[in-house]
Design a protein around this motif. Sequence first.
Motif, PDB file in Angstrom:
ATOM      1  N   HIS A  70       0.829  -1.207   0.000  1.00 30.59           N
ATOM      2  CA  HIS A  70       0.000   0.000   0.000  1.00 30.59           C
ATOM      3  C   HIS A  70       0.866   1.260   0.000  1.00 30.59           C
ATOM      4  O   HIS A  70       0.545   2.237  -0.671  1.00 30.59           O
ATOM      5  CB  HIS A  70      -0.929  -0.015   1.224  1.00 30.59           C
ATOM      6  N   SER A  71       1.970   1.219   0.741  1.00 36.05           N
ATOM      7  CA  SER A  71       2.842   2.389   0.873  1.00 36.05           C
ATOM      8  C   SER A  71       3.908   2.495  -0.208  1.00 36.05           C
ATOM      9  O   SER A  71       4.577   3.511  -0.309  1.00 36.05           O
ATOM     10  CB  SER A  71       3.553   2.343   2.234  1.00 36.05           C
ATOM     11  N   GLY A  72       4.120   1.419  -0.953  1.00 32.82           N
ATOM     12  CA  GLY A  72       5.166   1.432  -1.971  1.00 32.82           C
ATOM     13  C   GLY A  72       6.554   1.204  -1.411  1.00 32.82           C
ATOM     14  O   GLY A  72       7.552   1.526  -2.059  1.00 32.82           O
ATOM     15  N   VAL A  73       6.629   0.665  -0.202  1.00 29.33           N
ATOM     16  CA  VAL A  73       7.914   0.411   0.446  1.00 29.33           C
ATOM     17  C   VAL A  73       8.550  -0.844  -0.166  1.00 29.33           C
ATOM     18  O   VAL A  73       7.867  -1.827  -0.455  1.00 29.33           O
ATOM     19  CB  VAL A  73       7.713   0.228   1.975  1.00 29.33           C
ATOM     20  N   ILE A  74       9.865  -0.820  -0.343  1.00 25.30           N
ATOM     21  CA  ILE A  74      10.597  -1.983  -0.859  1.00 25.30           C
ATOM     22  C   ILE A  74      10.583  -3.077   0.198  1.00 25.30           C
ATOM     23  O   ILE A  74      10.893  -2.827   1.363  1.00 25.30           O
ATOM     24  CB  ILE A  74      12.053  -1.613  -1.205  1.00 25.30           C
ATOM     25  N   ILE A  75      10.231  -4.293  -0.217  1.00 22.22           N
ATOM     26  CA  ILE A  75      10.237  -5.440   0.689  1.00 22.22           C
ATOM     27  C   ILE A  75      11.387  -6.356   0.295  1.00 22.22           C
ATOM     28  O   ILE A  75      11.476  -6.813  -0.840  1.00 22.22           O
ATOM     29  CB  ILE A  75       8.919  -6.244   0.612  1.00 22.22           C
ATOM     30  N   ASN A  76      12.280  -6.608   1.240  1.00 24.37           N
ATOM     31  CA  ASN A  76      13.354  -7.590   1.058  1.00 24.37           C
ATOM     32  C   ASN A  76      12.957  -8.824   1.847  1.00 24.37           C
ATOM     33  O   ASN A  76      12.708  -8.727   3.047  1.00 24.37           O
ATOM     34  CB  ASN A  76      14.675  -7.053   1.618  1.00 24.37           C
ATOM     35  N   TYR A  77      12.896  -9.963   1.193  1.00 21.59           N
ATOM     36  CA  TYR A  77      12.540 -11.202   1.884  1.00 21.59           C
ATOM     37  C   TYR A  77      13.813 -11.914   2.315  1.00 21.59           C
ATOM     38  O   TYR A  77      14.670 -12.217   1.489  1.00 21.59           O
ATOM     39  CB  TYR A  77      11.689 -12.096   0.985  1.00 21.59           C
ATOM     40  N   ALA A  78      13.933 -12.168   3.628  1.00 16.95           N
ATOM     41  CA  ALA A  78      15.099 -12.869   4.148  1.00 16.95           C
ATOM     42  C   ALA A  78      15.122 -14.286   3.592  1.00 16.95           C
ATOM     43  O   ALA A  78      14.076 -14.917   3.414  1.00 16.95           O
ATOM     44  CB  ALA A  78      15.060 -12.901   5.668  1.00 16.95           C
ATOM     45  N   SER A  79      16.312 -14.787   3.318  1.00 16.29           N
ATOM     46  CA  SER A  79      16.433 -16.134   2.763  1.00 16.29           C
ATOM     47  C   SER A  79      16.122 -17.208   3.797  1.00 16.29           C
ATOM     48  O   SER A  79      15.699 -18.300   3.445  1.00 16.29           O
ATOM     49  CB  SER A  79      17.826 -16.338   2.171  1.00 16.29           C
ATOM     50  N   SER A  80      16.315 -16.889   5.094  1.00 18.14           N
ATOM     51  CA  SER A  80      15.974 -17.811   6.181  1.00 18.14           C
ATOM     52  C   SER A  80      16.010 -17.044   7.493  1.00 18.14           C
ATOM     53  O   SER A  80      16.576 -15.951   7.568  1.00 18.14           O
ATOM     54  CB  SER A  80      16.954 -18.982   6.242  1.00 18.14           C
ATOM     55  N   VAL A  81      15.443 -17.621   8.530  1.00 19.49           N
ATOM     56  CA  VAL A  81      15.472 -16.983   9.848  1.00 19.49           C
ATOM     57  C   VAL A  81      16.913 -16.851  10.329  1.00 19.49           C
ATOM     58  O   VAL A  81      17.291 -15.834  10.920  1.00 19.49           O
ATOM     59  CB  VAL A  81      14.620 -17.790  10.859  1.00 19.49           C
TER      60      VAL A  81
END
Length: 163
Positions: A70-81
């Motif tokens: 909604h905000s247009g913020v970049i999301i980085n998905y971690a590869s693992s915990v």
Amino acid sequence: MDPDDLATLIYTSGTTGDPKGVMLSHGNITSNVVTSMSIVPLNAQSDECLSFLPLSHVFERMLGHYCMFHSGVIINYASSVDAVSAEMKERRPTIVASVPRLYEKIYARVLEGALAGSSVKRRIFFWAKRTAERWAEYTLAHRPVPEAWASGSESPTASCSPS
């Protein structure tokens, strides 16, 4: 599409009983996003998120997914915990939305390092902790933070003696 139309199903983990599915409508999600955005302002020009909880987790889905989109913020998905710490250093996110357990683990590691250090390191750590707690109290109460904190007149070295 109607606000009452089904948008998604989210299942509980079953940690307190049998797993259950919850039906969320488009209206439910929109209401949650609008309310969340009034509490957690996000800025597409300056914010970047590191996301590591599974998207099946309702908190991650709502704040880490729908609010960021909604905000247009970049999301980085971690590869693992296990990679969260290294990826935080690499990506330097301004937002890491998580459940309390992550913050408890981070605090325990930082506290362990401070306690294992010199007396100066311990004093600086506990001064910084007190300062952060006071800053949070002022900020959450919508009161101005005292000027002395910004000037450094309450810095740990002003009252620190070598031991």
